[in-house]
Design an enzyme around this catalytic site. Structure first.
Site, short mmCIF file in Angstrom:
data_model
loop_
_atom_site.label_atom_id
_atom_site.label_comp_id
_atom_site.label_asym_id
_atom_site.label_seq_id
_atom_site.Cartn_x
_atom_site.Cartn_y
_atom_site.Cartn_z
N LEU A 14 -96.06 56.44 6.02
CA LEU A 14 -96.79 54.99 6.53
C LEU A 14 -97.08 55.44 8.12
O LEU A 14 -96.66 56.12 8.70
CB LEU A 14 -95.90 54.11 6.53
CG LEU A 14 -95.49 53.26 5.23
CD1 LEU A 14 -94.32 52.17 5.50
CD2 LEU A 14 -96.67 53.04 4.52
N CYS A 15 -98.24 54.71 8.54
CA CYS A 15 -98.78 54.57 9.82
C CYS A 15 -97.58 54.73 10.67
O CYS A 15 -96.80 53.60 10.26
CB CYS A 15 -99.80 53.48 10.09
SG CYS A 15 -99.84 53.07 11.91
N PRO A 16 -97.30 55.13 11.93
CA PRO A 16 -98.23 56.06 12.36
C PRO A 16 -97.72 57.71 12.10
O PRO A 16 -98.44 58.59 12.62
CB PRO A 16 -98.19 56.08 13.93
CG PRO A 16 -96.48 55.50 14.06
CD PRO A 16 -96.12 54.97 12.69
N ASP A 41 -102.12 56.06 3.19
CA ASP A 41 -101.92 54.49 4.21
C ASP A 41 -103.35 54.28 4.69
O ASP A 41 -104.03 54.97 5.62
CB ASP A 41 -101.05 54.98 5.31
CG ASP A 41 -100.84 53.58 6.18
OD1 ASP A 41 -99.78 53.32 6.58
OD2 ASP A 41 -101.60 52.81 6.26
#
Ligand code: SF4
Lengths: 77, 355
Positions: A14-16, A41
């Protein structure tokens, strides 16, 4: 011959984290070195261009197929 | 970089802690306006709200995909951003904070000290002359108080070298101000929880694209989240956690019918998809003859009655919850079997099972 020097497989992250991984990979490359980022993502769509702009890298290409993104980034000077 | 470098180049360089929210953006702008060269750092703790929530939940059709606030703030400020993953060092802060927790499991003071110390070390390494943050006196109950600012500065070893441009006029002069590197008269004296002065300053500086202020910067200030984290620690008998643990606490309905196992049930399509990334090493339950969520089982369940109960709960959250029986596929990583169970009625699922 592949069109990049290093692959950053950030699928499922997932981000970041995809950006953090790309950032780490870039530090190992010389100017004009290229990474290939694979991600799932959707945040990558806006974050990768921003990361390139902030760091002076060149976003050579970014393609999307469903929830999969593939981008080539060239290291700036 | 030493002060001599300023004499040589005339360039003053400052490294800021940038969350991407309005305050840290304004702090950076105030220094940029003074001709100071600004770089920023953003720390990834693993608990950042905005990034994960938006990634778990599908954006509404047509809505732009989620974005990383600090990265976009840096882009519009035109400054360099160092993104640093501190998640593994951060475990110690969360599990054993010297200054304790705030209202929930937020160790804000220890967190701030850690980040400021880290930023100051980076500043020295990267040739910045001082550091700054967007903190405002009195804005947050735990870390942004008149009596806690000096604690942060002292324990982070940065006394006098951390400038808080938005609240500077209410604080003693810092070294960069004393040296004449920063013009104190062009800093602010904001105070308290109100947002009006910040918004007025944003308007004056033509900053329009900023995220709405959130309650806190991370999940550790969130009551529901910390309840799940406390539950995890209590039943595991220790306070360690992995990245996977803290990610999984962010999604799904969590139900603990017994101390030795917990169910995590997707609440919608995007949560099911998210949970499916964590199948490895966990038993999964999926409805077979009716639409239903994906259920992950955390903990070992070998007893037949536990498995039955887990399946009946999973069936209860499927479209077949009112049917006499529902078919489910149970996969424990080695064996896949199809079972047929009666969905658990609501009155047999006590409230305290919900984590
Ligand atoms: S809210 Fe979270 S990230 Fe912000 S200071 Fe507190 S613990 Fe640190």
């Amino acid at each position: 011959m592949s069109d990049y020097d290093l692959e950053v497989d950030a699928r499922g992250l997932l981000c970041p984290l995809p950006i953090l991984k790309s950032d780490q990979a870039m530090t190992t490359l010389p100017t004009q070195g290229k990474i290939c980022v694979l991600a799932t993502d959707p945040g990558i769509e806006r974050d990768l261009p921003a990361w390139c702009a902030v760091n002076g890298h060149i976003l050579v290409s970014m393609t999307q197929q469903g929830r999969h993104w593939r981008a080539i980034v060239e290291k700036g000077s | 970089m030493t002060h001599a470098s300023i004499e040589k180049t005339g360039v003053i360089r400052a490294l800021g802690l940038l969350s991407g929210g309005l305050d840290s953006t304004l702090a950076a702008r105030l220094l940029l306006e003074q001709g100071i060269e600004v770089g920023c750092v953003n720390f990834h703790t693993g608990f950042c709200i905005q990034s994960h929530t938006s990634a778990i939940r599908n954006p509404k059709p047509g809505a732009p995909p989620p974005r990383h606030d600090a990265l976009h703030a840096a882009q519009s400020l035109g400054v360099k951003l160092h993104m640093v993953d501190i998640s593994s060092d951060y475990v110690r802060i969360v599990t054993d904070p010297k200054h304790g927790y705030g209202k929930n499991l937020n160790p804000c003071l220890d967190c701030k000290i850690f980040m400021v110390a880290k930023a100051w070390a980076m500043a020295k390494e990267l040739g910045y002359h001082f550091i700054f943050s967007g903190e405002v006196l009195g804005q947050r109950p735990m870390s942004q108080r008149r009596d806690t600012f000096p604690v942060i500065d002292r324990e982070a070893g940065v006394k006098g070298w951390l400038l808080r441009p938005l609240t500077a006029l209410r604080m003693p002069e810092t070294e960069p101000e004393k040296m004449g590197w920063v013009d104190r008269s062009r800093l602010e004296g904001f105070n308290g929880r109100g947002r009006k002065p910040q918004m007025a300053l944003a308007k004056k500086l033509a900053i329009t694209d900023y995220p709405s202020p959130a309650g806190g910067c991370c999940f550790l200030t969130d009551e529901n989240y910390t309840r799940k984290l406390r539950d995890l620690w209590a039943y595991r008998n220790n306070r360690d956690y992995s990245m996977e643990d803290i990610l999984l606490l962010k999604a799904g309905r969590h139900i603990r019918p017994a101390p030795h196992f917990k169910l995590m049930i997707g609440r919608d399509q995007s949560e099911n998809l998210f949970l499916s990334g964590f199948r490895k090493g966990r038993m999964t339950i999926q409805t077979k003859n009716t639409p239903g969520p994906l259920t992950l089982v955390e903990g070992e369940i070998t007893a037949a009655e536990d498995r039955l109960l887990a399946c009946r709960i999973a069936a209860r959250y499927s479209k077949g919850k009112d049917l006499p029986t529902v078919q489910l596929t149970v996969d424990d990583g080695n064996v896949t079997e199809v079972v047929e169970v009666t969905p658990l009625p609501a009155h047999e699922l006590p409230d305290h099972w919900h984590v």
